[in-house]
Scaffold this motif. Structure first.
Motif, PDB file in Angstrom:
ATOM      1  N   SER A   2       0.842  -1.206   0.000  1.00 45.47           N
ATOM      2  CA  SER A   2       0.000   0.000   0.000  1.00 45.47           C
ATOM      3  C   SER A   2       0.876   1.255   0.000  1.00 45.47           C
ATOM      4  O   SER A   2       0.491   2.288  -0.545  1.00 45.47           O
ATOM      5  CB  SER A   2      -0.941   0.000   1.200  1.00 45.47           C
ATOM      6  N   GLY A   3       2.041   1.144   0.613  1.00 50.37           N
ATOM      7  CA  GLY A   3       2.986   2.264   0.622  1.00 50.37           C
ATOM      8  C   GLY A   3       3.170   2.835   2.012  1.00 50.37           C
ATOM      9  O   GLY A   3       2.350   2.620   2.908  1.00 50.37           O
ATOM     10  N   TYR A   4       4.235   3.558   2.163  1.00 50.17           N
ATOM     11  CA  TYR A   4       4.550   4.125   3.472  1.00 50.17           C
ATOM     12  C   TYR A   4       5.465   5.320   3.296  1.00 50.17           C
ATOM     13  O   TYR A   4       6.015   5.557   2.225  1.00 50.17           O
ATOM     14  CB  TYR A   4       5.180   3.062   4.396  1.00 50.17           C
ATOM     15  N   ARG A   5       5.567   6.068   4.374  1.00 49.91           N
ATOM     16  CA  ARG A   5       6.413   7.263   4.372  1.00 49.91           C
ATOM     17  C   ARG A   5       7.416   7.152   5.507  1.00 49.91           C
ATOM     18  O   ARG A   5       7.067   6.736   6.614  1.00 49.91           O
ATOM     19  CB  ARG A   5       5.551   8.515   4.541  1.00 49.91           C
ATOM     20  N   ILE A   6       8.640   7.555   5.224  1.00 48.25           N
ATOM     21  CA  ILE A   6       9.685   7.591   6.241  1.00 48.25           C
ATOM     22  C   ILE A   6      10.086   9.044   6.437  1.00 48.25           C
ATOM     23  O   ILE A   6      10.351   9.755   5.458  1.00 48.25           O
ATOM     24  CB  ILE A   6      10.889   6.728   5.827  1.00 48.25           C
ATOM     25  N   VAL A   7      10.094   9.471   7.709  1.00 47.76           N
ATOM     26  CA  VAL A   7      10.374  10.875   8.031  1.00 47.76           C
ATOM     27  C   VAL A   7      11.442  10.931   9.107  1.00 47.76           C
ATOM     28  O   VAL A   7      11.390  10.174  10.088  1.00 47.76           O
ATOM     29  CB  VAL A   7       9.097  11.561   8.576  1.00 47.76           C
ATOM     30  N   THR A   8      12.391  11.829   8.924  1.00 51.99           N
ATOM     31  CA  THR A   8      13.232  12.209  10.062  1.00 51.99           C
ATOM     32  C   THR A   8      13.204  13.728  10.155  1.00 51.99           C
ATOM     33  O   THR A   8      13.376  14.429   9.156  1.00 51.99           O
ATOM     34  CB  THR A   8      14.668  11.649   9.962  1.00 51.99           C
ATOM     35  N   ASN A   9      12.877  14.229  11.321  1.00 50.81           N
ATOM     36  CA  ASN A   9      12.846  15.668  11.549  1.00 50.81           C
ATOM     37  C   ASN A   9      14.201  16.107  12.064  1.00 50.81           C
ATOM     38  O   ASN A   9      14.722  15.526  13.016  1.00 50.81           O
ATOM     39  CB  ASN A   9      11.747  16.010  12.564  1.00 50.81           C
ATOM     40  N   CYS A  10      14.755  17.134  11.428  1.00 45.24           N
ATOM     41  CA  CYS A  10      16.077  17.625  11.825  1.00 45.24           C
ATOM     42  C   CYS A  10      15.983  19.118  12.113  1.00 45.24           C
ATOM     43  O   CYS A  10      15.828  19.922  11.202  1.00 45.24           O
ATOM     44  CB  CYS A  10      17.104  17.346  10.720  1.00 45.24           C
ATOM     45  N   GLY A  11      16.030  19.466  13.406  1.00 46.29           N
ATOM     46  CA  GLY A  11      16.114  20.866  13.795  1.00 46.29           C
ATOM     47  C   GLY A  11      14.779  21.581  13.867  1.00 46.29           C
ATOM     48  O   GLY A  11      13.714  20.996  13.635  1.00 46.29           O
ATOM     49  N   PRO A  12      14.836  22.879  14.188  1.00 50.46           N
ATOM     50  CA  PRO A  12      13.625  23.651  14.513  1.00 50.46           C
ATOM     51  C   PRO A  12      12.598  23.732  13.387  1.00 50.46           C
ATOM     52  O   PRO A  12      11.400  23.544  13.634  1.00 50.46           O
ATOM     53  CB  PRO A  12      14.168  25.052  14.826  1.00 50.46           C
ATOM     54  N   ASP A  13      13.009  24.000  12.166  1.00 57.33           N
ATOM     55  CA  ASP A  13      12.027  24.154  11.088  1.00 57.33           C
ATOM     56  C   ASP A  13      11.279  22.854  10.805  1.00 57.33           C
ATOM     57  O   ASP A  13      10.147  22.874  10.314  1.00 57.33           O
ATOM     58  CB  ASP A  13      12.687  24.670   9.799  1.00 57.33           C
ATOM     59  N   ALA A  14      11.908  21.742  11.110  1.00 60.60           N
ATOM     60  CA  ALA A  14      11.244  20.449  10.913  1.00 60.60           C
ATOM     61  C   ALA A  14      10.400  20.070  12.118  1.00 60.60           C
ATOM     62  O   ALA A  14       9.661  19.078  12.073  1.00 60.60           O
ATOM     63  CB  ALA A  14      12.279  19.370  10.632  1.00 60.60           C
ATOM     64  N   GLY A  15      10.515  20.831  13.202  1.00 62.57           N
ATOM     65  CA  GLY A  15       9.725  20.535  14.402  1.00 62.57           C
ATOM     66  C   GLY A  15      10.268  19.387  15.218  1.00 62.57           C
ATOM     67  O   GLY A  15       9.520  18.728  15.949  1.00 62.57           O
ATOM     68  N   GLN A  16      11.571  19.142  15.129  1.00 61.20           N
ATOM     69  CA  GLN A  16      12.146  18.056  15.920  1.00 61.20           C
ATOM     70  C   GLN A  16      11.937  18.318  17.411  1.00 61.20           C
ATOM     71  O   GLN A  16      12.199  19.416  17.903  1.00 61.20           O
ATOM     72  CB  GLN A  16      13.650  17.908  15.623  1.00 61.20           C
ATOM     73  N   VAL A  17      11.435  17.305  18.097  1.00 61.34           N
ATOM     74  CA  VAL A  17      11.127  17.418  19.525  1.00 61.34           C
ATOM     75  C   VAL A  17      12.100  16.590  20.366  1.00 61.34           C
ATOM     76  O   VAL A  17      12.551  17.024  21.422  1.00 61.34           O
ATOM     77  CB  VAL A  17       9.670  16.957  19.791  1.00 61.34           C
ATOM     78  N   VAL A  18      12.399  15.394  19.877  1.00 63.11           N
ATOM     79  CA  VAL A  18      13.301  14.504  20.615  1.00 63.11           C
ATOM     80  C   VAL A  18      14.654  14.499  19.899  1.00 63.11           C
ATOM     81  O   VAL A  18      14.740  14.095  18.723  1.00 63.11           O
ATOM     82  CB  VAL A  18      12.732  13.079  20.706  1.00 63.11           C
ATOM     83  N   PHE A  19      15.689  14.924  20.619  1.00 59.72           N
ATOM     84  CA  PHE A  19      17.008  15.073  20.001  1.00 59.72           C
ATOM     85  C   PHE A  19      17.857  13.814  20.205  1.00 59.72           C
ATOM     86  O   PHE A  19      18.940  13.853  20.789  1.00 59.72           O
ATOM     87  CB  PHE A  19      17.674  16.365  20.493  1.00 59.72           C
ATOM     88  N   HIS A  20      17.284  12.734  19.722  1.00 62.31           N
ATOM     89  CA  HIS A  20      17.978  11.449  19.564  1.00 62.31           C
ATOM     90  C   HIS A  20      17.496  10.950  18.207  1.00 62.31           C
ATOM     91  O   HIS A  20      16.293  10.688  18.038  1.00 62.31           O
ATOM     92  CB  HIS A  20      17.606  10.498  20.710  1.00 62.31           C
ATOM     93  N   LEU A  21      18.410  10.848  17.268  1.00 64.37           N
ATOM     94  CA  LEU A  21      18.048  10.543  15.884  1.00 64.37           C
ATOM     95  C   LEU A  21      17.065   9.370  15.797  1.00 64.37           C
ATOM     96  O   LEU A  21      17.277   8.321  16.416  1.00 64.37           O
ATOM     97  CB  LEU A  21      19.314  10.207  15.101  1.00 64.37           C
ATOM     98  N   HIS A  22      15.992   9.586  15.040  1.00 57.59           N
ATOM     99  CA  HIS A  22      14.975   8.537  14.880  1.00 57.59           C
ATOM    100  C   HIS A  22      14.264   8.749  13.562  1.00 57.59           C
ATOM    101  O   HIS A  22      14.233   9.867  13.019  1.00 57.59           O
ATOM    102  CB  HIS A  22      13.981   8.557  16.042  1.00 57.59           C
ATOM    103  N   PHE A  23      13.661   7.679  13.085  1.00 59.21           N
ATOM    104  CA  PHE A  23      12.958   7.685  11.808  1.00 59.21           C
ATOM    105  C   PHE A  23      11.528   7.227  12.047  1.00 59.21           C
ATOM    106  O   PHE A  23      11.305   6.188  12.661  1.00 59.21           O
ATOM    107  CB  PHE A  23      13.673   6.755  10.816  1.00 59.21           C
TER     108      PHE A  23
END
Ligand code: 5GP
Ligand code: ZN
Length: 118
Positions: A80-101
């Motif tokens: 069906s499909g899927y999306r992979i996201v990693t948020n990096c920094g303020p403009d991306a809205g990163q909340v938890v500063f431990h790299l995650h996907f």
């Protein structure tokens, strides 16, 4: 990292709905899912953001991609499909500063803010 919530999940100090673990990576359900499948795939090593990735982590992040591919199949979203996201920094809205996907699936997505749209 004593104040990192994902390090605490990895160590078992904070509970989570674990869906996968090996010597390099853990994966658990997001506490606030935005899709029927919303899994966080997290390297065990504390890397704050993608900006902090070093050359020595190239193999690790290849492994992360491999785990995400396997989890997509296990959770029946590989066709069906899927999306992979990693948020990096303020403009991306990163909340938890431990790299995650974020592995997101089970619905279709637009092209807005990937982890937020509905
Ligand atoms: P990001 O940093 O990628 O913007 O977002 C962090 C993600 O981690 C969010 O989707 C949030 O719901 C999730 N999250 C934050 N704290 C916890 C937690 O304690 N447990 C779990 N399972 N997910 C969390
Ligand atoms: Zn951490």
């Amino acid at each position: 990292m004593e104040d990192c919530i994902f390090c605490k999940i990895i160590s078992g100090e904070i509970p989570s709905e674990l869906v996968y673990k090996d010597e390099q990576v853990v994966a658990f359900n997001d506490i606030n899912p935005v899709a029927p499948v919303h899994i966080l795939v997290v390297p065990r090593v504390h890397i704050p953001t993608l900006n902090d990735m070093e050359e020595e982590h190239k193999e690790l992040l290849g492994h992360v991609a491999w785990v995400m591919k396997k989890l997509a199949r296990e959770h029946n979203i590989h066709e069906s499909g899927y999306r992979i996201v990693t948020n990096c920094g303020p403009d991306a809205g990163q909340v938890v500063f431990h790299l995650h996907f974020h592995l997101l699936g089970g619905r279709s997505f637009g092209y807005g803010r990937p982890a937020d749209d509905s």
